[in-house]
Design a protein around this motif. Structure first.
Motif, PDB file in Angstrom:
ATOM      1  N   SER A 202       0.801  -1.228   0.000  1.00  0.00           N
ATOM      2  CA  SER A 202       0.000   0.000   0.000  1.00  0.00           C
ATOM      3  C   SER A 202       0.829   1.271   0.000  1.00  0.00           C
ATOM      4  O   SER A 202       0.301   2.346  -0.311  1.00  0.00           O
ATOM      5  CB  SER A 202      -0.944   0.007   1.218  1.00  0.00           C
ATOM      6  OG  SER A 202      -1.763  -1.141   1.216  1.00  0.00           O
ATOM      7  N   VAL A 203       2.101   1.189   0.366  1.00  0.00           N
ATOM      8  CA  VAL A 203       2.930   2.396   0.486  1.00  0.00           C
ATOM      9  C   VAL A 203       4.297   2.126  -0.109  1.00  0.00           C
ATOM     10  O   VAL A 203       4.667   0.977  -0.394  1.00  0.00           O
ATOM     11  CB  VAL A 203       3.078   2.827   1.970  1.00  0.00           C
ATOM     12  CG1 VAL A 203       1.742   3.243   2.556  1.00  0.00           C
ATOM     13  CG2 VAL A 203       3.723   1.705   2.779  1.00  0.00           C
ATOM     14  N   GLN A 204       5.041   3.223  -0.263  1.00  0.00           N
ATOM     15  CA  GLN A 204       6.436   3.155  -0.689  1.00  0.00           C
ATOM     16  C   GLN A 204       7.209   4.232   0.054  1.00  0.00           C
ATOM     17  O   GLN A 204       6.614   5.110   0.698  1.00  0.00           O
ATOM     18  CB  GLN A 204       6.545   3.353  -2.195  1.00  0.00           C
ATOM     19  CG  GLN A 204       5.988   4.674  -2.698  1.00  0.00           C
ATOM     20  CD  GLN A 204       6.038   4.774  -4.213  1.00  0.00           C
ATOM     21  OE1 GLN A 204       6.564   3.894  -4.884  1.00  0.00           O
ATOM     22  NE2 GLN A 204       5.488   5.846  -4.747  1.00  0.00           N
ATOM     23  N   PRO A 205       8.553   4.200   0.006  1.00  0.00           N
ATOM     24  CA  PRO A 205       9.344   5.182   0.760  1.00  0.00           C
ATOM     25  C   PRO A 205       8.966   6.613   0.388  1.00  0.00           C
ATOM     26  O   PRO A 205       8.788   6.955  -0.773  1.00  0.00           O
ATOM     27  CB  PRO A 205      10.780   4.848   0.361  1.00  0.00           C
ATOM     28  CG  PRO A 205      10.748   3.396   0.032  1.00  0.00           C
ATOM     29  CD  PRO A 205       9.417   3.162  -0.616  1.00  0.00           C
ATOM     30  N   GLY A 206       8.844   7.450   1.420  1.00  0.00           N
ATOM     31  CA  GLY A 206       8.472   8.852   1.235  1.00  0.00           C
ATOM     32  C   GLY A 206       7.022   9.137   1.522  1.00  0.00           C
ATOM     33  O   GLY A 206       6.640  10.299   1.710  1.00  0.00           O
TER      34      GLY A 206
ATOM     35  N   VAL B  13       7.308   6.760   5.694  1.00  0.00           N
ATOM     36  CA  VAL B  13       7.987   5.510   5.348  1.00  0.00           C
ATOM     37  C   VAL B  13       9.368   5.846   4.786  1.00  0.00           C
ATOM     38  O   VAL B  13       9.497   6.552   3.785  1.00  0.00           O
ATOM     39  CB  VAL B  13       7.172   4.709   4.313  1.00  0.00           C
ATOM     40  CG1 VAL B  13       7.911   3.436   3.913  1.00  0.00           C
ATOM     41  CG2 VAL B  13       5.798   4.385   4.861  1.00  0.00           C
ATOM     42  N   THR B  14      10.393   5.377   5.442  1.00  0.00           N
ATOM     43  CA  THR B  14      11.764   5.650   4.993  1.00  0.00           C
ATOM     44  C   THR B  14      12.408   4.461   4.299  1.00  0.00           C
ATOM     45  O   THR B  14      13.412   4.631   3.606  1.00  0.00           O
ATOM     46  CB  THR B  14      12.631   6.057   6.190  1.00  0.00           C
ATOM     47  OG1 THR B  14      12.681   4.986   7.139  1.00  0.00           O
ATOM     48  CG2 THR B  14      12.081   7.306   6.863  1.00  0.00           C
ATOM     49  N   MET B  15      11.825   3.257   4.472  1.00  0.00           N
ATOM     50  CA  MET B  15      12.399   2.078   3.829  1.00  0.00           C
ATOM     51  C   MET B  15      11.319   1.022   3.637  1.00  0.00           C
ATOM     52  O   MET B  15      10.497   0.805   4.531  1.00  0.00           O
ATOM     53  CB  MET B  15      13.549   1.509   4.670  1.00  0.00           C
ATOM     54  CG  MET B  15      14.350   0.393   3.995  1.00  0.00           C
ATOM     55  SD  MET B  15      13.608  -1.262   4.191  1.00  0.00           S
ATOM     56  CE  MET B  15      13.783  -1.518   5.952  1.00  0.00           C
ATOM     57  N   ALA B  16      11.326   0.386   2.482  1.00  0.00           N
ATOM     58  CA  ALA B  16      10.446  -0.754   2.208  1.00  0.00           C
ATOM     59  C   ALA B  16      11.324  -1.924   1.778  1.00  0.00           C
ATOM     60  O   ALA B  16      12.023  -1.847   0.757  1.00  0.00           O
ATOM     61  CB  ALA B  16       9.429  -0.410   1.123  1.00  0.00           C
ATOM     62  N   GLY B  17      11.292  -3.009   2.571  1.00  0.00           N
ATOM     63  CA  GLY B  17      12.203  -4.125   2.327  1.00  0.00           C
ATOM     64  C   GLY B  17      11.567  -5.345   1.722  1.00  0.00           C
ATOM     65  O   GLY B  17      12.215  -6.405   1.672  1.00  0.00           O
TER      66      GLY B  17
ATOM     67  N   VAL C 275       9.427   3.147   9.525  1.00  0.00           N
ATOM     68  CA  VAL C 275       8.621   4.366   9.598  1.00  0.00           C
ATOM     69  C   VAL C 275       9.223   5.266  10.673  1.00  0.00           C
ATOM     70  O   VAL C 275       9.527   4.814  11.786  1.00  0.00           O
ATOM     71  CB  VAL C 275       7.146   4.048   9.920  1.00  0.00           C
ATOM     72  CG1 VAL C 275       6.333   5.337  10.023  1.00  0.00           C
ATOM     73  CG2 VAL C 275       6.566   3.131   8.858  1.00  0.00           C
ATOM     74  N   ALA C 276       9.444   6.558  10.326  1.00  0.00           N
ATOM     75  CA  ALA C 276      10.032   7.521  11.259  1.00  0.00           C
ATOM     76  C   ALA C 276       9.128   8.736  11.381  1.00  0.00           C
ATOM     77  O   ALA C 276       8.488   9.158  10.410  1.00  0.00           O
ATOM     78  CB  ALA C 276      11.419   7.946  10.783  1.00  0.00           C
TER      79      ALA C 276
END
Length: 471
Positions: free
Chosen positions: A172-176, A290-294, A310-311
């Motif tokens: 559902s999400v990506q970084p940023g 979201v800062t990272m998606a692994g 997430v930050a």
């Protein structure tokens, strides 16, 4: 014969009673009208006659007129003649003494009549543009300037892992992307959900069986207690039934705990309302970015892998690199100003939270953590910034405006105003030096007035007077 004729001619010259007779031998003979005379007198001894006196006066007057004319002409053409005359006068030692050099500031207003003191009236102060400041006692704050880097606050960062193994069904999400607490980030086709549901069902069945067994054991114990009173059963049988009831109660408690365990597991893995059965969602616990998606779509993942980071950027940290003695100078609670390459908001204020107890062996620095409010997200992680920390040294001292300090060969000085037109030079010992004020450990007391703007002119006047006194 020739001598006799000459004497007779000279004797007959009109206009004189006496005459000088010059013979060929160079001897004068004076003769009067009677023809008598004396011979052998020198030429210089016969200058007292009326004719010679009249000629001498005219000569003197002519000499005076000539000298006056020469003097007037020399004065009139003095500038043109000076380059040719002065070398001649210097050769014979008659050159006039050189006039005193004119000073750049009027001597009438400058009166440095005392050592280390300059007297300057109001007009002179106006020409120098003098301004004044006050020495005062203040808290000594040392500015520490150092580079720094923006970082997320570790207390506001979450690293999400899948709650169960499974295949990624959706992302559902990506970084940023910004997310809110409780938002689903990804969905997994998780077999662990079915296992948890089946385990819960088995535990509930076991609990029902244990509860029934306990009920029967309780009834048997009560019946045995009634029979023992009429002698229908022995006391030993009653004791055995009591043990059976205790065992049944323990089995019921064990089955109940299993039910609670599977229920909690299933509730943790159960899909959100409206989701398909047998799926598991990865949900963000905080508001942030979201800062990272692994993980990727269709990938099979397990519970040991970081799926998302997430930050929360609303409160961030700046890690300021401290070197050498600055590590001991900076303390928690010191104010800090952050200068960032951001056009809309170039300066941020914060406070030091802590200074790392360990030094980085690579850079030989200890990072100071500065907490900064960042509600609009202007500061971003890994951004390089300039940091100025106002390190409180824990003491007070006498300070003067920085413009009051003048440097000389003997060290720093300042001019203290001890009267309306009197300025006293003071030798100083300096402590902490800042762009706006300087700490003075010796030379100036608190409450004294010092010259700030234009104090360089006072130094120039004093130096000129001292140099003039040594000429």
């Amino acid at each position: 014969m020739d001598d006799t004729v000459l004497r007779e001619a000279e004797t007959d010259m009109p206009g004189t009673d006496d005459a000088e007779i010059v013979d060929r031998g160079g001897v004068h003979t004076s003769a009067n009208a009677s023809g008598s005379g004396s011979s052998g007198a020198p030429i210089s001894s016969a200058a007292s006659g009326p004719a010679s006196t009249k000629f001498g006066r005219r000569s003197r007057w002519a000499l005076v007129v000539c000298l006056a004319a020469l003097g007037l002409g020399g004065w009139w053409y003095r500038d043109a003649v000076r380059p040719f005359v002065e070398p001649l006068l210097q050769t014979v030692g008659l050159a006039p003494s050189a006039p005193e050099a004119a000073t750049t500031t009027p001597a009438a207003s400058e009166q440095p009549t005392e050592d280390n003191v300059v007297r300057l009236d109001a007009d002179g102060q106006g020409r120098l543009g003098l301004a004044f400041g006050q020495s005062e006692t203040r808290r000594i704050i040392l500015p520490v300037r150092t580079p720094g880097m923006v970082a997320f606050d570790e207390r506001r960062v979450t690293r999400l892992k899948p709650r169960t193994s499974g295949r990624v069904l959706s992302l559902s999400v990506q970084p940023g992307d910004r997310v809110s607490a409780g938002q689903t980030l990804a969905t997994l086709d998780a077999s662990g959900v079915l296992d948890a549901r089946n385990g819960l069902a088995a535990a509930q069945a076991s609990l029902g069986e244990a509860q029934a067994t306990e009920k029967v054991a309780e009834i048997n114990l009560k019946r045995g207690s009634d029979l023992v009173r009429i002698g229908g059963v022995a006391q030993a049988e009653v004791d055995r039934r009591q043990v059976e009831l205790a065992k049944a109660h323990a089995a019921t408690l064990s089955a109940k705990s299993q039910v609670d365990l599977y229920r909690a597991q299933y509730e943790r893995l159960a899909p959100a309302p409206g989701e398909a059965p047998g799926t598991s969602a990865i949900v963000s616990p905080i508001n942030g970015v979201v800062t990272m998606a692994g993980i990727t779509l269709g990938e099979v993942v397990d519970t040991n892998r970081d799926a998302f980071t997430v930050a929360d950027p609303s409160q961030i940290q700046v890690l300021a690199n401290l070197y050498g003695h600055d590590i001991a100078t900076v303390k928690a609670g010191d104010r800090a100003t952050i200068e960032a390459p951001v056009t809309a908001h170039p300066h941020f204020e914060g406070r030091v939270r802590s200074v790392n107890a360990a030094i980085d062996p690579t850079t030989n620095t200890a990072p100071a953590r500065i907490e900064i409010a960042n509600p609009d997200g202007t500061l971003r992680a890994n951004m390089f910034v300039s940091v100025e920390i106002a390190a409180d040294l824990g003491r007070e001292g006498v300070t003067v405006p920085a413009a009051a300090i003048q440097q000389t060969e003997g060290g720093p000085i300042a001019f203290v105003r001890t009267g309306d037109d009197r300025f006293e030079k003071r030798d100083l010992k300096l402590g902490i030096q800042r762009a706006d004020w300087v700490e003075v450990t010796s030379g100036v007391a608190a409450g004294e007035t010092v010259a700030t703007q234009g104090s360089f002119g006072l130094k120039a006047i004093l130096m000129r007077a001292l140099l003039g006194s040594t000429d």
